[in-house]
Scaffold this motif. Structure first.
Motif, PDB file in Angstrom:
ATOM      1  N   GLN A   3       0.850  -1.221  -0.009  1.00  0.00           N
ATOM      2  CA  GLN A   3       0.142   0.064   0.041  1.00  0.00           C
ATOM      3  C   GLN A   3       0.874   1.123  -0.146  1.00  0.00           C
ATOM      4  N   LEU A   4       0.273   2.177  -0.410  1.00  0.00           N
ATOM      5  CA  LEU A   4       0.819   3.522  -0.328  1.00  0.00           C
ATOM      6  C   LEU A   4       0.761   4.138   1.054  1.00  0.00           C
ATOM      7  N   SER A   5       1.858   4.423   1.743  1.00  0.00           N
ATOM      8  CA  SER A   5       1.885   4.927   3.086  1.00  0.00           C
ATOM      9  C   SER A   5       0.715   6.012   3.547  1.00  0.00           C
ATOM     10  N   THR A   6      -0.097   5.636   4.378  1.00  0.00           N
ATOM     11  CA  THR A   6      -1.252   6.495   4.733  1.00  0.00           C
ATOM     12  C   THR A   6      -0.739   7.173   6.422  1.00  0.00           C
ATOM     13  N   GLY A   7       0.469   6.441   6.727  1.00  0.00           N
ATOM     14  CA  GLY A   7       0.950   6.998   8.084  1.00  0.00           C
ATOM     15  C   GLY A   7       2.298   6.938   8.120  1.00  0.00           C
ATOM     16  N   ALA A   8       2.932   7.749   9.153  1.00  0.00           N
ATOM     17  CA  ALA A   8       4.383   7.740   9.311  1.00  0.00           C
ATOM     18  C   ALA A   8       5.241   6.420   9.549  1.00  0.00           C
ATOM     19  N   GLY A   9       4.406   5.551  10.152  1.00  0.00           N
ATOM     20  CA  GLY A   9       4.767   4.208  10.203  1.00  0.00           C
ATOM     21  C   GLY A   9       5.271   3.894  11.732  1.00  0.00           C
ATOM     22  N   PRO A  10       6.596   3.358  11.799  1.00  0.00           N
ATOM     23  CA  PRO A  10       7.655   3.230  11.195  1.00  0.00           C
ATOM     24  C   PRO A  10       8.017   1.888  10.511  1.00  0.00           C
ATOM     25  N   CYS A  11       8.977   2.035   9.607  1.00  0.00           N
ATOM     26  CA  CYS A  11       9.615   0.743   8.775  1.00  0.00           C
ATOM     27  C   CYS A  11      10.031  -0.106   9.909  1.00  0.00           C
ATOM     28  N   SER A  75       4.536   4.888  24.085  1.00  0.00           N
ATOM     29  CA  SER A  75       4.105   4.134  25.206  1.00  0.00           C
ATOM     30  C   SER A  75       5.215   3.021  25.327  1.00  0.00           C
ATOM     31  N   LEU A  76       5.427   2.943  26.817  1.00  0.00           N
ATOM     32  CA  LEU A  76       6.581   1.686  26.999  1.00  0.00           C
ATOM     33  C   LEU A  76       5.834   0.777  27.899  1.00  0.00           C
ATOM     34  N   ILE A  77       5.877  -0.497  27.533  1.00  0.00           N
ATOM     35  CA  ILE A  77       5.069  -1.544  28.344  1.00  0.00           C
ATOM     36  C   ILE A  77       6.207  -2.641  28.721  1.00  0.00           C
ATOM     37  N   ARG A 116       5.512   1.233  21.962  1.00  0.00           N
ATOM     38  CA  ARG A 116       3.966   1.237  20.916  1.00  0.00           C
ATOM     39  C   ARG A 116       3.944   2.620  20.586  1.00  0.00           C
ATOM     40  N   ASN A 117       3.320   2.920  19.598  1.00  0.00           N
ATOM     41  CA  ASN A 117       2.617   3.843  19.503  1.00  0.00           C
ATOM     42  C   ASN A 117       1.335   4.033  20.180  1.00  0.00           C
ATOM     43  N   SER A 118       1.252   4.844  21.328  1.00  0.00           N
ATOM     44  CA  SER A 118       0.190   5.120  22.198  1.00  0.00           C
ATOM     45  C   SER A 118      -1.273   5.241  21.725  1.00  0.00           C
ATOM     46  N   GLU A 119      -1.358   5.709  20.467  1.00  0.00           N
ATOM     47  CA  GLU A 119      -2.586   6.086  19.804  1.00  0.00           C
ATOM     48  C   GLU A 119      -2.976   4.776  19.211  1.00  0.00           C
ATOM     49  N   ALA A 120      -2.329   4.528  18.236  1.00  0.00           N
ATOM     50  CA  ALA A 120      -2.416   3.295  17.452  1.00  0.00           C
ATOM     51  C   ALA A 120      -2.298   1.826  17.635  1.00  0.00           C
ATOM     52  N   CYS A 121      -1.616   1.899  19.078  1.00  0.00           N
ATOM     53  CA  CYS A 121      -0.823   0.683  19.873  1.00  0.00           C
ATOM     54  C   CYS A 121      -0.156  -0.069  18.771  1.00  0.00           C
TER      55      CYS A 121
END
Length: 130
Positions: A3-11, A75-77, A116-121
């Protein structure tokens, strides 16, 4: 899936952000755990379609993620040896590298952390004790 990236990722290979609307990425379902249990959190990970260099500075958090708090609210878990969640912390305005060091120093029951990305998890990386 491609897919074409719709978010920053990361890779997940380079740990570098994607250029939204420009980079082509491959999407995979991934679980960062060895043991299937209630804390297993499979989800999407993204990899550049083009060949990229793997992230090598393993003793420092990736600067492209660290500085971009809008796209990467972290976030750090913390997990123990039995892979049970024993700690969680939103990074917020703290320096993530200093926070990691402080967590490992003050919480001896934590075997490793997941960033983890705390919004997208979305899972970003695993951080192990030295």
């Amino acid at each position: 899936m491609e897919q074409l990236s719709t978010g920053a990722g990361p890779c997940r290979v380079s740990l570098q952000p994607f250029e939204i609307g420009k980079d082509i990425r491959l999407v995979f379902r991934h679980s960062p755990f060895d043991i299937k249990n209630a804390f297993d959190q499979p989800g999407p990970v993204f990899i550049h379609k083009k060949p990229v260099k793997a992230y090598e500075d393993i003793y420092n958090f990736p600067p492209g993620i660290k500085k971009d708090r809008d796209n990467f609210p972290l976030s750090l878990i913390g997990y123990n040896q039995e892979q049970k969640m024993v700690f969680t912390k939103l990074v917020g305005d703290e320096d993530v590298d200093e926070l990691i060091e402080k967590i490992f120093k003050n919480h001896h029951n934590i075997s490793y952390l997941h960033a983890r990305n705390s919004e997208a998890c979305c899972f970003i990386c695993k951080i192990e004790r030295l």
